[in-house]
Write an enzyme that holds these catalytic residues in place. Structure first.
Site, PDB file in Angstrom:
ATOM      1  N   ARG A  64      28.047  55.368  -6.320  1.00 44.26           N
ATOM      2  CA  ARG A  64      27.611  54.596  -6.509  1.00 44.26           C
ATOM      3  C   ARG A  64      27.121  54.392  -4.888  1.00 44.26           C
ATOM      4  NH1 ARG A  64      30.006  50.751  -4.931  1.00 44.26           N
ATOM      5  NH2 ARG A  64      28.093  49.708  -4.873  1.00 44.26           N
ATOM      6  N   GLN A  79      31.528  45.563  -8.128  1.00 41.19           N
ATOM      7  CA  GLN A  79      31.811  45.830  -7.266  1.00 41.19           C
ATOM      8  C   GLN A  79      32.266  45.621  -6.128  1.00 41.19           C
ATOM      9  OE1 GLN A  79      29.196  45.564  -9.529  1.00 41.19           O
ATOM     10  NE2 GLN A  79      28.189  47.611  -9.370  1.00 41.19           N
ATOM     11  N   ASN A  95      18.139  44.861  -4.261  1.00 47.97           N
ATOM     12  CA  ASN A  95      19.777  44.966  -4.472  1.00 47.97           C
ATOM     13  C   ASN A  95      20.539  44.673  -5.233  1.00 47.97           C
ATOM     14  OD1 ASN A  95      21.877  46.306  -2.389  1.00 47.97           O
ATOM     15  ND2 ASN A  95      23.253  43.187  -2.552  1.00 47.97           N
ATOM     16  N   ALA A 143      23.461  53.434  -2.833  1.00 45.70           N
ATOM     17  CA  ALA A 143      22.135  53.549  -1.990  1.00 45.70           C
ATOM     18  C   ALA A 143      22.727  55.268  -1.854  1.00 45.70           C
ATOM     19  CB  ALA A 143      21.399  53.202  -1.706  1.00 45.70           C
ATOM     20  N   ASP A 185      18.466  48.695  -2.060  1.00 46.67           N
ATOM     21  CA  ASP A 185      18.631  49.740  -2.904  1.00 46.67           C
ATOM     22  C   ASP A 185      17.166  50.579  -2.193  1.00 46.67           C
ATOM     23  OD1 ASP A 185      21.136  48.528  -4.311  1.00 46.67           O
ATOM     24  OD2 ASP A 185      20.727  51.207  -4.930  1.00 46.67           O
ATOM     25  N   ARG A 238      19.263  57.243 -11.349  1.00 40.79           N
ATOM     26  CA  ARG A 238      18.913  56.279 -11.646  1.00 40.79           C
ATOM     27  C   ARG A 238      18.102  56.305 -10.889  1.00 40.79           C
ATOM     28  NH1 ARG A 238      23.983  52.743  -8.740  1.00 40.79           N
ATOM     29  NH2 ARG A 238      22.870  51.369 -10.731  1.00 40.79           N
TER      30      ARG A 238
HETATM   31  O1  MRU Z   1      25.017  49.839  -9.465  1.00 39.27           O
HETATM   32  P1  MRU Z   1      25.331  50.016  -7.300  1.00 39.27           P
HETATM   33  O2  MRU Z   1      26.505  49.596  -7.142  1.00 39.27           O
HETATM   34  O3  MRU Z   1      24.996  51.213  -7.615  1.00 39.27           O
HETATM   35  O4  MRU Z   1      25.125  49.004  -6.565  1.00 39.27           O
HETATM   36  C1  MRU Z   1      24.726  49.565  -5.013  1.00 39.27           C
HETATM   37  C2  MRU Z   1      23.862  48.272  -4.113  1.00 39.27           C
HETATM   38  O5  MRU Z   1      23.188  47.401  -4.776  1.00 39.27           O
HETATM   39  C3  MRU Z   1      24.119  48.497  -2.376  1.00 39.27           C
HETATM   40  O6  MRU Z   1      24.238  46.919  -2.767  1.00 39.27           O
HETATM   41  C4  MRU Z   1      23.324  48.986  -2.483  1.00 39.27           C
HETATM   42  O7  MRU Z   1      23.058  50.600  -3.021  1.00 39.27           O
HETATM   43  C5  MRU Z   1      23.426  49.458  -1.122  1.00 39.27           C
HETATM   44  S1  MRU Z   1      24.920  50.642  -0.912  1.00 39.27           S
HETATM   45  C6  MRU Z   1      24.993  50.372   0.778  1.00 39.27           C
END
Ligand code: MRU
Length: 340
Positions: free
Chosen positions: A49, A197, A248, A51, A238, A92
């Site tokens: 997970r 997370q 995000n 981005a 993201d 996604r």
């Molecule tokens: O749902 P996730 O855990 O994939 O969401 C991740 C985020 O929102 C991060 O802040 C974003 O992807 C940037 S990661 C460098």
């Protein structure tokens, strides 16, 4: 400095290797994935997970599937690769890095020459995306470190660290870079409901790297700011629209509003691959909706009536007006943002 490798090639070179992030912090388990259903499931279930990391996973995953198709069933190469592109690209919707990376690998494999030659080009492109991601993280670390001063207390939301990329992260990259240079920093990590997370991943990876970190629940950020204990907010993204609106993890918008109310700088850090010049504003960014049980449960345990209706967007959009600066591998961008 973080030594975590969240995503890459398997040792044998014929599979996608990921750290299964759903198992952290309890267990550090690696998975090797070779088929489209395995790769799509891992992305959807957030085993891999963040981005940039899902972009790299999509790129390597597609290259792995193409190479297997060229070896085992060259006559069906085009159909198999096309199905893989469709499935992985749409695993996604919000992080533009996924479609960007899959499209790059797909383009590298276009042509009418032998399937194995095309698959070899796809492997090289996936490899380039992996190395570029590492370099972009390092560059964000360099540019972002210039915003940090000795003694600063930084709040972050979700996980935009090494686990979310192939390198040292985005929002956490300047923190690792400055820490390595002896700059004293303290990080407050938002827990990040519903999937934690911040608690499971950010707290874990910062502790692994020896960076001082304090975990708070999401509803504590306002009080912490009011007490004057946050000097800057650093978050990832993201997808960043051409006007600087940034999608995000859900809850980021609330943190941005709080930061503005307390006069605290709010920085968004992301590689250039997260900038979507085709999205004029945040209004055009598709926001992933996730399963109700993520809200009805807490870490797998029921925490609400089993059938209560929920609203569970995985991301929100922070308007550019609340963003002090956007840091990419190309530098520190100040408002007004006009990405092209
Ligand atoms: O749902 P996730 O855990 O994939 O969401 C991740 C985020 O929102 C991060 O802040 C974003 O992807 C940037 S990661 C460098």
């Amino acid at each position: 400095m973080s030594t975590i490798e969240a995503v890459g090639w398997s040792a044998s070179g014929d599979a996608l290797r990921i750290i299964d992030q759903t198992r952290l912090p309890g267990a550090l388990v690696e998975l090797t994935l070779q088929t489209v259903p395995e790769i799509v499931e891992a992305i959807r279930a957030l085993r891999v997970r963040g981005a940039p990391a899902i972009g790299v996973a999509g790129a390597i995953g597609l290259a792995v599937v193409a190479e297997a198709a060229a070896l085992v069933a060259p006559a069906g190469f085009d159909a198999q690769v096309q199905d893989a592109i469709e499935a992985i690209r749409h695993a996604r919707p919000t992080a533009v890095n996924l479609s960007w990376a899959v499209d790059r690998v797909a383009r590298a494999g276009a042509g009418t020459d032998a399937p194995m030659a095309r698959a070899t080009r796809m492997r090289a492109e996936a490899d380039a995306i992996l190395s570029e991601d590492r370099a972009m993280c390092a560059a964000i670390g360099e540019h972002g470190a210039g915003l940090l001063r000795d003694g600063m207390r930084v709040l972050t939301h979700c996980n935009a660290g090494a686990l979310a990329t192939a390198g040292i992260g985005t929002a956490l990259a300047p923190i690792y870079t400055a820490h390595r240079r002896g700059v004293a920093l303290h990080v407050y990590a938002d827990e990040t409901r519903p999937l934690l997370q911040g608690a499971r991943l950010t707290a874990w990876e910062l502790m692994q790297a020896g960076v001082p970190v304090t975990l708070i629940t999401d509803n504590m950020a306002g009080a912490l700011m009011r007490e004057g204990r946050v000097d800057a907010v650093l978050v990832g993204a993201d997808r960043i629209a051409a006007n600087g609106d940034a999608a995000n993890k859900i809850g980021t918008y609330g943190v941005a509003v709080l930061a503005r109310a307390h006069n605290i700088p709010f920085y968004v850090l992301a590689p250039w691959s997260t900038v979507d010049v085709h999205a004029p504003s945040g209004a055009t960014i598709e926001i992933e909706q996730r399963a109700p049980d993520e809200v009805r449960t807490f870490h797998g345990m029921p925490s609400a009536p089993a059938l209560v209706p929920t609203w569970n967007p995985a991301f929100d959009v922070t308007p550019a007006a609340l963003i002090t600066a956007i840091v990419t591998d190309r530098g520190v961008h100040h408002p007004p943002f006009t990405f092209r």
